[in-house]
Design a protein around this motif. Structure first.
Motif, mmCIF file in Angstrom:
data_model
loop_
_atom_site.group_PDB
_atom_site.id
_atom_site.type_symbol
_atom_site.label_atom_id
_atom_site.label_comp_id
_atom_site.label_asym_id
_atom_site.label_seq_id
_atom_site.Cartn_x
_atom_site.Cartn_y
_atom_site.Cartn_z
ATOM 1 N N VAL A 92 -2.077 9.033 -16.908
ATOM 2 C CA VAL A 92 -1.396 10.003 -16.067
ATOM 3 C C VAL A 92 -2.418 10.866 -15.337
ATOM 4 O O VAL A 92 -3.498 11.168 -15.875
ATOM 5 N N ASN A 93 -2.096 11.248 -14.117
ATOM 6 C CA ASN A 93 -2.933 12.139 -13.321
ATOM 7 C C ASN A 93 -2.386 13.555 -13.488
ATOM 8 O O ASN A 93 -1.367 13.908 -12.896
ATOM 9 N N LYS A 94 -3.054 14.360 -14.320
ATOM 10 C CA LYS A 94 -2.575 15.716 -14.605
ATOM 11 C C LYS A 94 -2.954 16.672 -13.474
ATOM 12 O O LYS A 94 -4.105 16.709 -13.047
ATOM 13 N N PRO A 95 -2.004 17.464 -12.999
ATOM 14 C CA PRO A 95 -2.331 18.427 -11.946
ATOM 15 C C PRO A 95 -3.082 19.641 -12.497
ATOM 16 O O PRO A 95 -2.977 19.973 -13.680
ATOM 17 N N ASP A 137 -8.956 20.477 -19.677
ATOM 18 C CA ASP A 137 -8.535 21.878 -19.633
ATOM 19 C C ASP A 137 -7.381 22.089 -18.664
ATOM 20 O O ASP A 137 -7.154 21.289 -17.750
ATOM 21 N N LYS A 138 -6.689 23.200 -18.853
ATOM 22 C CA LYS A 138 -5.539 23.547 -18.011
ATOM 23 C C LYS A 138 -5.874 23.445 -16.524
ATOM 24 O O LYS A 138 -5.122 22.847 -15.743
ATOM 25 N N ASP A 139 -6.983 24.036 -16.105
ATOM 26 C CA ASP A 139 -7.303 24.082 -14.685
ATOM 27 C C ASP A 139 -8.230 22.955 -14.235
ATOM 28 O O ASP A 139 -8.783 23.007 -13.127
ATOM 29 N N THR A 140 -8.407 21.944 -15.088
ATOM 30 C CA THR A 140 -9.080 20.713 -14.695
ATOM 31 C C THR A 140 -8.003 19.683 -14.387
ATOM 32 O O THR A 140 -7.048 19.530 -15.135
ATOM 33 N N SER A 141 -8.138 19.003 -13.272
ATOM 34 C CA SER A 141 -7.159 17.986 -12.875
ATOM 35 C C SER A 141 -7.689 16.602 -13.230
ATOM 36 O O SER A 141 -8.858 16.426 -13.556
ATOM 37 N N GLY A 142 -6.784 15.605 -13.172
ATOM 38 C CA GLY A 142 -7.258 14.238 -13.283
ATOM 39 C C GLY A 142 -6.671 13.410 -14.396
ATOM 40 O O GLY A 142 -5.624 13.730 -14.964
ATOM 41 N N GLY A 262 -8.858 28.041 -10.151
ATOM 42 C CA GLY A 262 -9.515 27.563 -11.356
ATOM 43 C C GLY A 262 -10.689 26.683 -10.978
ATOM 44 O O GLY A 262 -10.941 26.413 -9.795
ATOM 45 N N GLN A 263 -11.431 26.234 -11.972
ATOM 46 C CA GLN A 263 -12.658 25.487 -11.729
ATOM 47 C C GLN A 263 -12.416 24.215 -10.910
ATOM 48 O O GLN A 263 -11.407 23.540 -11.072
#
Length: 302
Positions: A92-95, A137-142, A262-263
């Protein structure tokens, strides 16, 4: 649903019991390891031991993961960007901005809540982390791989431990590089001055990150980072450690940075082995729109 029991024979005894188990099961949090030990779910040679017990060569360790009920969590109809799915796993690609699994302060609206509404998940990784083999992490996507059954979870976790899973990240970081490639080998553990952060400390767990500079901008750079290990906040900690913190990182970066939510860190590619067939599967996904727009602005300012 029955309990899951895992047995380990210690080849070389050098660490405390809790640290040894954390090394063996990187996908299980340190707090969960402590709960298993203190909850009498771990035995050494059929005896209960404290977390500080130093394991010995030849010790027989048994872990019992109590059966969990996915129904304890709320299944939520949240849209998912599924890159791949079969009977064993989901990629899955997490936003950016979505928490992976429920925890204190995040009881719902997580990736796990969304996944529970989509498919059955494995049950061996704790009550609030069904299916989760690894986290970002929450603010890391992918990209994330998620196990749909216990067999797949064990195989995928074993590949992670043996460094057979390929994970590449893209990051915007501060500074100008003199070298185009590098490897950061620095142990990571809980920051003794701030329990919310990780830090490079002598007593930390081994951590290795490889990086390559893809584009150099004015005072910023786009890098590719490859994880050899998977410690909490590893890329963020390692890049800050060498003086190139991830841009817009609220925890490890400077206050004067790029604007954003976020980062600028994206899990761009993932290579894994299908648990049943042994086929190598590779996936990639482009950076999200905000990341792409920032790249455009940096390129135009050169």
């Amino acid at each position: 649903m029955s309990n899951k029991v895992l047995k380990i024979t210690v080849d070389k005894g050098i660490d405390r019991l809790d640290k040894f188990l954390a090394e063996q099961f990187p996908d299980v949090s340190r707090s969960q390891i402590d709960k298993l030990i203190n909850g009498h779910h771990v035995t050494v040679n059929d005896d209960l031991k404290l977390p500080k017990y130093h394991v010995q060569s030849g010790d027989q360790i048994s872990l019992t993961f109590p059966a969990i009920k996915n129904s304890d969590l709320l299944a939520e109809d949240i849209p998912l960007d599924i890159i791949y799915e079969d009977d064993d796993l989901i990629v899955v690609n997490k936003p950016q901005g979505m928490v992976v699994h429920p925890s204190a302060g995040h009881a719902d609206h997580t990736l796990v809540n969304a996944l529970l509404a989509h498919a059955p998940l494995s049950t061996i990784n704790g009550q609030f982390r069904p299916g989760i083999v690894h986290r970002i992490d929450k603010d890391t996507s992918g990209l994330l791989m998620v196990a749909k059954n216990n067999f797949a979870h064990e195989r995928l976790s074993d590949d992670l431990r043996k460094h057979k899973t390929g994970r590449k990240y893209l990051a915007l970081v501060h500074g100008n590089f003199h070298e185009q490639t590098g490897t950061i080998k620095a142990p990571i553990g809980r920051d003794p001055k701030n329990r919310q952060k990780q830090a490079v400390i002598a007593s930390g767990r081994s951590a290795v990150t490889h990086f390559k500079v893809l584009e150099q901008f004015k005072n910023y750079a786009l890098i590719e980072a490859i994880l050899e290990t998977g410690r909490t906040h590893q890329i963020r900690v390692h890049m800050a450690y060498i003086g190139h913190p991830v841009a817009a990182d609220p925890l490890y970066g400077p206050k004067k940075t790029l604007s954003g939510h976020g980062q600028y860190l994206h899990a761009a590619s993932l290579t894994l082995t299908q648990p049943h067939t042994g086929q190598e599967l590779s996936f990639s996904t482009p950076v999200p729109e905000e990341f792409q727009k920032m790249l455009g602005r940096l390129r135009n300012s050169r």
